[in-house]
Design a protein around this motif. Structure first.
Motif, PDB file in Angstrom:
ATOM      1  N   ILE A   1       0.865  -1.179   0.000  1.00 32.01           N
ATOM      2  CA  ILE A   1       0.000   0.000   0.000  1.00 32.01           C
ATOM      3  C   ILE A   1       0.900   1.228   0.000  1.00 32.01           C
ATOM      4  CG2 ILE A   1      -1.761   1.271   1.261  1.00 32.01           C
ATOM      5  CD1 ILE A   1      -2.624  -1.477   2.464  1.00 32.01           C
ATOM      6  N   LYS A   2       0.834   1.995  -1.101  1.00 38.67           N
ATOM      7  CA  LYS A   2       1.759   3.122  -1.252  1.00 38.67           C
ATOM      8  C   LYS A   2       1.203   4.395  -0.631  1.00 38.67           C
ATOM      9  CE  LYS A   2       3.852   3.477  -5.333  1.00 38.67           C
ATOM     10  NZ  LYS A   2       3.874   3.561  -6.824  1.00 38.67           N
ATOM     11  N   ASP A   3      -0.139   4.473  -0.524  1.00 41.56           N
ATOM     12  CA  ASP A   3      -0.744   5.684   0.036  1.00 41.56           C
ATOM     13  C   ASP A   3      -2.000   5.297   0.806  1.00 41.56           C
ATOM     14  OD1 ASP A   3      -1.968   8.133   0.593  1.00 41.56           O
ATOM     15  OD2 ASP A   3      -1.289   9.031  -1.290  1.00 41.56           O
ATOM     16  N   TRP A   4      -1.803   4.955   2.070  1.00 41.69           N
ATOM     17  CA  TRP A   4      -2.887   4.433   2.893  1.00 41.69           C
ATOM     18  C   TRP A   4      -4.065   5.417   2.974  1.00 41.69           C
ATOM     19  CZ3 TRP A   4      -4.858   0.253   5.029  1.00 41.69           C
ATOM     20  CH2 TRP A   4      -5.777   0.383   6.068  1.00 41.69           C
ATOM     21  N   GLU A   5      -3.756   6.659   3.211  1.00 42.95           N
ATOM     22  CA  GLU A   5      -4.814   7.663   3.404  1.00 42.95           C
ATOM     23  C   GLU A   5      -5.739   7.720   2.202  1.00 42.95           C
ATOM     24  OE1 GLU A   5      -4.888  10.232   6.047  1.00 42.95           O
ATOM     25  OE2 GLU A   5      -3.543   8.844   7.088  1.00 42.95           O
ATOM     26  N   ARG A   6      -5.132   7.786   1.028  1.00 42.34           N
ATOM     27  CA  ARG A   6      -5.959   7.902  -0.165  1.00 42.34           C
ATOM     28  C   ARG A   6      -6.675   6.588  -0.465  1.00 42.34           C
ATOM     29  NH1 ARG A   6      -2.257   9.102  -4.369  1.00 42.34           N
ATOM     30  NH2 ARG A   6      -3.924   8.991  -5.905  1.00 42.34           N
ATOM     31  N   LEU A   7      -6.016   5.469  -0.188  1.00 40.89           N
ATOM     32  CA  LEU A   7      -6.669   4.177  -0.416  1.00 40.89           C
ATOM     33  C   LEU A   7      -7.919   4.073   0.449  1.00 40.89           C
ATOM     34  CD1 LEU A   7      -6.231   1.511  -2.034  1.00 40.89           C
ATOM     35  CD2 LEU A   7      -5.303   0.542   0.070  1.00 40.89           C
ATOM     36  N   VAL A   8      -7.784   4.522   1.691  1.00 40.12           N
ATOM     37  CA  VAL A   8      -8.911   4.529   2.619  1.00 40.12           C
ATOM     38  C   VAL A   8     -10.049   5.389   2.063  1.00 40.12           C
ATOM     39  CG1 VAL A   8      -9.643   5.542   4.823  1.00 40.12           C
ATOM     40  CG2 VAL A   8      -7.684   3.998   4.755  1.00 40.12           C
ATOM     41  N   ARG A   9      -9.684   6.546   1.539  1.00 41.51           N
ATOM     42  CA  ARG A   9     -10.697   7.460   1.035  1.00 41.51           C
ATOM     43  C   ARG A   9     -11.385   6.879  -0.204  1.00 41.51           C
ATOM     44  NH1 ARG A   9      -8.052  12.087  -0.463  1.00 41.51           N
ATOM     45  NH2 ARG A   9      -6.719  11.621   1.323  1.00 41.51           N
ATOM     46  N   VAL A  10     -10.584   6.360  -1.121  1.00 43.93           N
ATOM     47  CA  VAL A  10     -11.142   5.755  -2.338  1.00 43.93           C
ATOM     48  C   VAL A  10     -12.071   4.594  -1.988  1.00 43.93           C
ATOM     49  CG1 VAL A  10     -10.525   4.357  -4.354  1.00 43.93           C
ATOM     50  CG2 VAL A  10      -9.298   6.483  -3.892  1.00 43.93           C
ATOM     51  N   GLY A  11     -11.668   3.799  -0.986  1.00 48.27           N
ATOM     52  CA  GLY A  11     -12.449   2.604  -0.641  1.00 48.27           C
ATOM     53  C   GLY A  11     -13.563   2.864   0.357  1.00 48.27           C
ATOM     54  N   HIS A  12     -13.767   4.112   0.739  1.00 48.44           N
ATOM     55  CA  HIS A  12     -14.782   4.438   1.764  1.00 48.44           C
ATOM     56  C   HIS A  12     -14.582   3.559   2.991  1.00 48.44           C
ATOM     57  CE1 HIS A  12     -17.455   6.926  -0.837  1.00 48.44           C
ATOM     58  NE2 HIS A  12     -16.950   6.162  -1.789  1.00 48.44           N
ATOM     59  N   PHE A  13     -13.313   3.372   3.379  1.00 55.68           N
ATOM     60  CA  PHE A  13     -13.033   2.425   4.450  1.00 55.68           C
ATOM     61  C   PHE A  13     -13.065   3.096   5.809  1.00 55.68           C
ATOM     62  CE2 PHE A  13      -9.947   0.153   7.183  1.00 55.68           C
ATOM     63  CZ  PHE A  13     -10.567  -1.081   7.220  1.00 55.68           C
ATOM     64  N   ASP A  14     -13.852   2.542   6.707  1.00 57.12           N
ATOM     65  CA  ASP A  14     -13.909   3.019   8.094  1.00 57.12           C
ATOM     66  C   ASP A  14     -13.769   1.802   9.001  1.00 57.12           C
ATOM     67  OD1 ASP A  14     -14.592   3.712  10.655  1.00 57.12           O
ATOM     68  OD2 ASP A  14     -16.460   4.705  10.128  1.00 57.12           O
ATOM     69  N   PRO A  15     -12.614   1.688   9.690  1.00 61.56           N
ATOM     70  CA  PRO A  15     -12.298   0.446  10.403  1.00 61.56           C
ATOM     71  C   PRO A  15     -13.136   0.196  11.654  1.00 61.56           C
ATOM     72  CG  PRO A  15     -10.612   2.088  10.816  1.00 61.56           C
ATOM     73  CD  PRO A  15     -11.558   2.691   9.817  1.00 61.56           C
ATOM     74  N   THR A  16     -14.074   1.079  11.947  1.00 64.86           N
ATOM     75  CA  THR A  16     -14.902   0.874  13.140  1.00 64.86           C
ATOM     76  C   THR A  16     -15.424  -0.552  13.232  1.00 64.86           C
ATOM     77  OG1 THR A  16     -15.681   3.155  12.926  1.00 64.86           O
ATOM     78  CG2 THR A  16     -16.891   1.728  14.445  1.00 64.86           C
ATOM     79  N   TYR A  17     -15.868  -1.084  12.093  1.00 61.13           N
ATOM     80  CA  TYR A  17     -16.554  -2.368  12.109  1.00 61.13           C
ATOM     81  C   TYR A  17     -15.666  -3.535  12.502  1.00 61.13           C
ATOM     82  CZ  TYR A  17     -14.585  -3.675   7.529  1.00 61.13           C
ATOM     83  OH  TYR A  17     -13.751  -4.006   6.502  1.00 61.13           O
ATOM     84  N   ILE A  18     -14.363  -3.316  12.543  1.00 59.57           N
ATOM     85  CA  ILE A  18     -13.461  -4.412  12.898  1.00 59.57           C
ATOM     86  C   ILE A  18     -13.340  -4.540  14.415  1.00 59.57           C
ATOM     87  CG2 ILE A  18     -11.147  -5.350  12.545  1.00 59.57           C
ATOM     88  CD1 ILE A  18     -11.136  -4.115   9.820  1.00 59.57           C
TER      89      ILE A  18
END
Lengths: 259, 259
Positions: free
Chosen positions: A235-252
């Motif tokens: 993963i070269k850019d975690w922040e942007r990957l998170v944004r692109v993927g609408h990822f919110d780790p709350t559910y984990i």
DNA sequence: CGACATATTGATCGACTTCAAGTGTAGTGG
DNA sequence: CCACTACACTTGAAGTCGATCAATATGTCG
């Protein structure tokens, strides 16, 4: 009771009162709440034989009625369902430390199969022993229950990704999820991890054709968010990957709280 | 190929030693295993106040940390998640007897919201009381755990329908699921049921636009599988609807077995 | 090296979305 | 009873995303 410690699976120390945990199973539960030494012993005592599976083998088949549940010590596995028309959907991906068919303890009949995505080491936990835990170990029971609740939370998140986001966002989301989960059990760090799935398998998980998975991955590569070669994702850019993927780790729900 | 006919799913009387159950909650758990009179009393004793919600109101909001869990006595509710772009995915639909946020007991923080699809009557069960049940009532605990496992099984089934089947098959599948579940708690019979959702809401559940939901429903009507007017669905040809929707009720686990 | 799985690319097709307009239908107030 | 409003449902047209089919790389492992 003989028990194998897999190689590099659990490099990060997970301590219970100073004692390192050898068991990725306990390590996983420890991400939710502290376990006492006694509870860890009980958990380890509940474990039966260790078994190996090759990539592509079924760990559990649909309609099976196993008398034990299975936990993954090493390797990756996937839950899947096959339709009459031959189409397959992977409904969950499991990594070391995951209890992959704890469901069968209470549901009895498997409504889906579980396949090894890579060579796997697993332990079997007889339902008998799980029942005893529910009779005498309420706290441990709650944590086991919780681990199935987190599985359910992941299913909901997949539904959102599948129903409401684009192919590349969905792909990005899955990569984020897997990294967070692998990191929590010490199987990934530095934003890179071994990824043993083919693009076709990934397609079965994402509900996409293999061809379109390929294009989605290329899109993520073109955006310089990830690389993926020879079975390793970076993963070269975690922040942007998170944004692109609408990822919110709350559910984990990786938070140690009294449960 | 043989299909399970809904009437046959749960023919056993839903009574415990001759006593009719007033509580749909107990009725639901009784579809999994027999409850003793004592267990039913404990369950009913764990219940706190009853509450009413209008259609459209949130029963629980995302990020809430409720100190009680909520069970539906009357009406319909839906779990949902909203993305930053405003798109909404409904991840589960709940009918009377369902424990809608038992998850919060162990997960603490809601990772999704729950909205009333119709006017609802609910009861609140303090987490305090649930904890006591896990400490002293292993059998009841296992059944509560199981009810969350069945929710998870439904999520997996939705993933398959969403990922691998056409819009009209997915729609057919949902109608089958709802009928079976409503019938099990006595809220539907004769292949007809009150259906309080709009096509837009259905779209949020199916991951489709409202327009396409409309076309899918028309397709099912044209095939003479269902009618749907003034909030009532009638299934005109169960067997074919099941086939079109790739519906296999195994995942609902309505079987009374020792758990 | 050959054999086979996996990844990549191109071209075409169809399912579903979006935008836009029109048609019930139930509720409210005059 | 009708006028008016608010929704939900329905239909049409155009556009897009992802599927499918087909062919060509690129590994990778005996």
């Amino acid at each position: 009771m003989h028990y194998i410690v897999p190689g590099a699976v659990n490099t990060q120390p997970r301590f219970s009162q100073g004692r390192p945990l050898l068991n990725p199973l306990a390590a996983k539960l420890q991400t939710y709440d502290v376990l006492s030494d006694e509870e860890i012993q009980i958990l380890e005592g509940a474990v039966d034989r260790t078994q190996h599976f090759d990539a592509g083998q079924d760990l559990v088949r649909v309609h099976d009625q196993p008398t034990y549940s299975t936990a993954l010590l090493e390797g990756w596995a996937a839950r899947y369902k096959v339709l009459r028309n031959g189409r397959r959907q992977i409904t969950g991906i499991h990594v070391p430390g995951d209890f992959i068919d704890l469901h069968s303890f209470l549901l009895h009949t498997m409504d889906h199969g579980i396949i090894a995505l890579s060579p796997c080491w697993v332990v079997q936990v007889p339902h008998e022993n799980l029942r005893k835990i529910t009779e005498t170990e309420p706290h441990l029971t709650r944590l086991l229950w919780m681990s199935t609740l987190v599985d359910g939370a992941a299913h909901r998140e997949w539904l959102v990704a599948m129903g409401q986001t684009s192919a590349s966002a969905h792909t990005a989301h899955l990569i984020c999820e897997l990294y967070i989960r692998l990191e929590a059990v010490g199987a990934a760090s530095g934003y890179r991890f071994k990824f043993p799935m083919t693009q076709a398998q990934l397609g079965d998980a994402l509900g996409l054709s293999a061809v379109h998975v390929n294009r989605s991955v290329q899109e993520l590569r073109a955006m310089e968010l990830i690389t993926w070669q020879s079975g390793e994702v970076v993963i070269k850019d975690w922040e942007r990957l998170v944004r692109v993927g609408h990822f919110d780790p709350t559910y984990i729900h990786h938070q140690r709280e009294p449960r």
